[in-house]
Design an enzyme around this catalytic site. Structure first.
Site, short mmCIF file in Angstrom:
data_model
loop_
_atom_site.label_atom_id
_atom_site.label_comp_id
_atom_site.label_asym_id
_atom_site.label_seq_id
_atom_site.Cartn_x
_atom_site.Cartn_y
_atom_site.Cartn_z
N LYS A 169 -3.90 -10.61 -6.82
CA LYS A 169 -5.22 -10.91 -6.26
C LYS A 169 -6.29 -9.94 -6.76
O LYS A 169 -5.99 -8.79 -7.08
CB LYS A 169 -5.17 -10.95 -4.73
N LYS A 214 -10.71 -4.80 -4.47
CA LYS A 214 -11.73 -3.73 -4.61
C LYS A 214 -11.17 -2.49 -5.25
O LYS A 214 -11.87 -1.74 -5.89
CB LYS A 214 -12.18 -3.21 -3.23
N LYS A 249 0.82 -1.21 0.00
CA LYS A 249 0.00 0.00 0.00
C LYS A 249 0.85 1.26 0.00
O LYS A 249 0.47 2.26 -0.58
CB LYS A 249 -0.96 0.01 1.19
P1 TYM Z 1 -10.60 -6.40 3.15
O1 TYM Z 1 -11.71 -5.41 3.33
O2 TYM Z 1 -9.49 -6.06 2.25
O3 TYM Z 1 -11.17 -7.76 2.66
C1 TYM Z 1 -12.24 -8.39 3.34
C2 TYM Z 1 -12.08 -9.89 3.34
O4 TYM Z 1 -12.00 -10.38 1.99
C3 TYM Z 1 -10.85 -11.19 1.84
N1 TYM Z 1 -10.34 -11.02 0.47
C4 TYM Z 1 -10.16 -12.02 -0.40
N2 TYM Z 1 -10.35 -13.34 -0.30
C5 TYM Z 1 -10.08 -14.08 -1.38
N3 TYM Z 1 -9.61 -13.59 -2.54
C6 TYM Z 1 -9.39 -12.26 -2.69
N4 TYM Z 1 -8.95 -11.78 -3.85
C7 TYM Z 1 -9.66 -11.42 -1.58
N5 TYM Z 1 -9.58 -10.08 -1.38
C8 TYM Z 1 -9.99 -9.86 -0.11
C9 TYM Z 1 -9.87 -10.68 2.87
O5 TYM Z 1 -8.91 -11.64 3.22
C10 TYM Z 1 -10.79 -10.36 4.03
O6 TYM Z 1 -11.07 -11.51 4.78
N6 TYM Z 1 -7.79 -5.90 7.19
C11 TYM Z 1 -9.01 -6.50 6.71
C12 TYM Z 1 -10.24 -6.02 7.44
C13 TYM Z 1 -10.19 -6.20 8.92
C14 TYM Z 1 -10.33 -7.40 9.61
C15 TYM Z 1 -10.25 -7.07 11.00
C16 TYM Z 1 -10.50 -8.72 9.22
C17 TYM Z 1 -10.04 -5.20 9.83
N7 TYM Z 1 -10.08 -5.73 11.08
C18 TYM Z 1 -10.33 -8.03 11.99
C19 TYM Z 1 -10.59 -9.68 10.23
C20 TYM Z 1 -10.51 -9.35 11.59
C21 TYM Z 1 -9.15 -6.13 5.24
O7 TYM Z 1 -8.58 -5.19 4.77
O8 TYM Z 1 -10.04 -6.83 4.59
#
Ligand code: TYM
Length: 329
Positions: free
Chosen positions: A193, A196, A111
Site C-alpha cells: 500500500k 506516508k 510496524k
Molecule cells: P493513517 O493516518 O495511517 O491513515 C489515515 C486514513 O487513510 C487511510 N489510508 C489509505 N486509504 C487508501 N489507500 C491507502 N494506501 C491508504 N493509506 C492510508 C487509512 O485507512 C485511514 O483511514 N489508525 C488510523 C488513525 C486513527 C483512526 C482513529 C481512524 C486513529 N484513531 C479512529 C479512524 C477512527 C491510522 O493510522 O490512519
C-alpha cells in the site's frame, strides 16, 4: 443525525492514499452526518517523532483537513491530545482487551518488524486508543481505508465485551470503506500500500506535491509487460492507476477501461497524472491561503477541542461509574 468519527496521524506528509481512502469521503459525508475529525497526535508517538516536526505536521494536517473542504462549522475538528478523555478511556479499555487479540493485529506485526528497535507498549495497545477515540463519541460510522478494517473489528469486540459486562454503554460502530480508493498501492511497488512513511518518495504522491513532480511520478509508475489498460489481479500496477483515475474523476471502472481501451501505457499514465493534478491543484491553493490565516486556524482547533471534550466527558463519566470508580463530589 448519525455520528461519524475518523482520524489521521500527523506522522508525515499525507498521501493520495489518505486522500482517496479517507479525506475525500469525509467531505462527502459532512452534510448528512454529525462528524468529528481528529488529528491523532497521540497515535503518532508510537513511532519516534521529532517534537518540532510533529507539532508542525499536526498543524499542517489541520490546514489540509480544511483545504480539502471540511467545514469547521459543520464538523468538529480537533487534536486528540487536547481532549484528555481519549487517554482516560483508553486506559480503562486496556483492562478489557486481551494480549492475544492485540497480538493478532497485522499493523502491529508490520510496524514491529519495521521498527524493531522500538517495539513499545504504545505500539501494542495502539488499537485500544483507537477504540477509545471511536467509542467516546457513540459513533455510528467510521470512514477509513481498507487497512483499518481489523482495527474496527477489535473496536467492536471491545465495545460488545464491555456492554456485555456492564449493560449497554457504547454504540457498536461500523466501518465505512469506499468502493473505490480504499486501498491505493505504492506506485513503484503496486503490491504494497501507498504509505506516508515510505522511504522511496516515488512510491507516494503527497497531497502537496508540485504538479510537475506528480506528473513525473506517474510517468515512472510501475506497469507490466503487457499493453492492455484493464483491471486484473495479474496487473497490480495498471489496476492501481485505473483505480486512482476512477477515484479522482468519479468515472466508473467500466467506463475507464473503455476510455483507455486503445491507449498505450504512456498516454494512459499521462491522463492519470493530469486527473490527479486537476484534483489536487485547487486544494494546494487553499492550503497556501489558509496558512496565512493563523488566528483562524487557532480558533478552529480551540473550539473543536472544547466541543469534543464536552461530548467525550458524557461517555467517560458513564464508564467510570459503571466500572466502580468513586463518584467525584
Ligand atoms: P493513517 O493516518 O495511517 O491513515 C489515515 C486514513 O487513510 C487511510 N489510508 C489509505 N486509504 C487508501 N489507500 C491507502 N494506501 C491508504 N493509506 C492510508 C487509512 O485507512 C485511514 O483511514 N489508525 C488510523 C488513525 C486513527 C483512526 C482513529 C481512524 C486513529 N484513531 C479512529 C479512524 C477512527 C491510522 O493510522 O490512519
Amino acid at each position: 443525525k448519525k455520528r461519524i468519527f475518523s482520524g489521521m496521524q500527523p506522522s508525515g506528509l499525507i498521501t493520495l492514499g489518505n486522500y482517496l481512502g479517507a479525506l475525500n469521503n469525509w467531505t462527502k459525508l459532512q452534510d448528512d452526518y454529525d462528524c468529528l475529525y481528529c488529528i491523532v497526535d497521540m497515535h503518532a508517538i508510537t513511532v519516534r517523532q521529532d517534537p518540532q516536526k510533529l507539532r508542525k505536521q499536526a498543524r499542517d494536517l489541520l490546514t489540509q483537513y480544511l483545504a480539502v473542504g471540511l467545514d469547521p462549522e459543520k464538523n468538529i475538528i480537533y487534536y486528540q491530545s487536547h481532549v484528555s478523555q481519549h487517554a482516560e478511556l483508553s486506559w480503562i479499555l486496556n483492562c478489557y482487551t486481551y494480549m492475544g487479540e492485540l497480538s493478532r493485529m497485522t499493523q502491529f506485526k508490520d510496524k514491529s518488524a519495521k521498527h524493531a528497535d522500538n517495539i513499545n507498549a504504545g505500539l501494542f495497545t495502539y488499537p485500544v486508543l483507537m477504540a477509545a477515540d471511536i467509542l467516546l463519541y457513540q459513533t455510528d460510522l467510521v470512514p477509513v481505508g481498507e487497512d483499518q478494517r481489523q482495527h474496527l473489528e477489535i473496536t467492536r469486540d471491545i465495545a460488545m465485551r464491555f456492554n456485555g459486562i456492564y449493560s449497554d454503554t457504547f454504540k457498536i460502530p461500523e466501518a465505512y470503506i469506499g468502493k473505490v480508493g480504499a486501498k491505493i498501492m505504492a506506485l513503484q511497488e503496486p503490491t504494497k500500500k501507498m504509505s506516508k512513511s515510505d522511504e522511496n518518495q516515488n512510491n507516494t504522491i503527497a497531497l502537496l506535491d508540485e504538479p510537475s513532480v506528480i506528473m513525473n511520478k506517474f510517468k515512472r509508475a510501475m506497469t507490466d509487460s503487457d499493453n492492455q489498460v484493464r483491471f486484473g489481479e495479474d496487473k497490480p500496477g495498471i489496476s492501481n492507476l485505473l483505480g486512482i483515475y476512477c477515484a479522482v474523476t468519479g468515472v466508473s471502472p467500466e467506463a475507464a477501461e473503455r476510455e483507455f481501451a486503445n491507449a498505450g501505457y504512456g498516454t494512459f499514465k499521462t491522463s492519470v497524472g493530469e486527473a490527479v493534478v486537476a484534483k489536487l491543484e485547487p486544494i494546494q491553493k487553499r492550503v497556501k491561503e489558509l496558512e496565512a490565516n493563523k488566528d483562524y486556524l487557532d480558533s478552529v482547533i480551540k473550539s473543536g477541542g472544547e466541543k469534543a471534550g464536552r461530548i467525550a466527558e458524557r461517555t467517560l463519566s458513564k464508564v467510570q461509574k459503571k466500572v466502580g470508580f468513586p463518584v467525584k463530589i
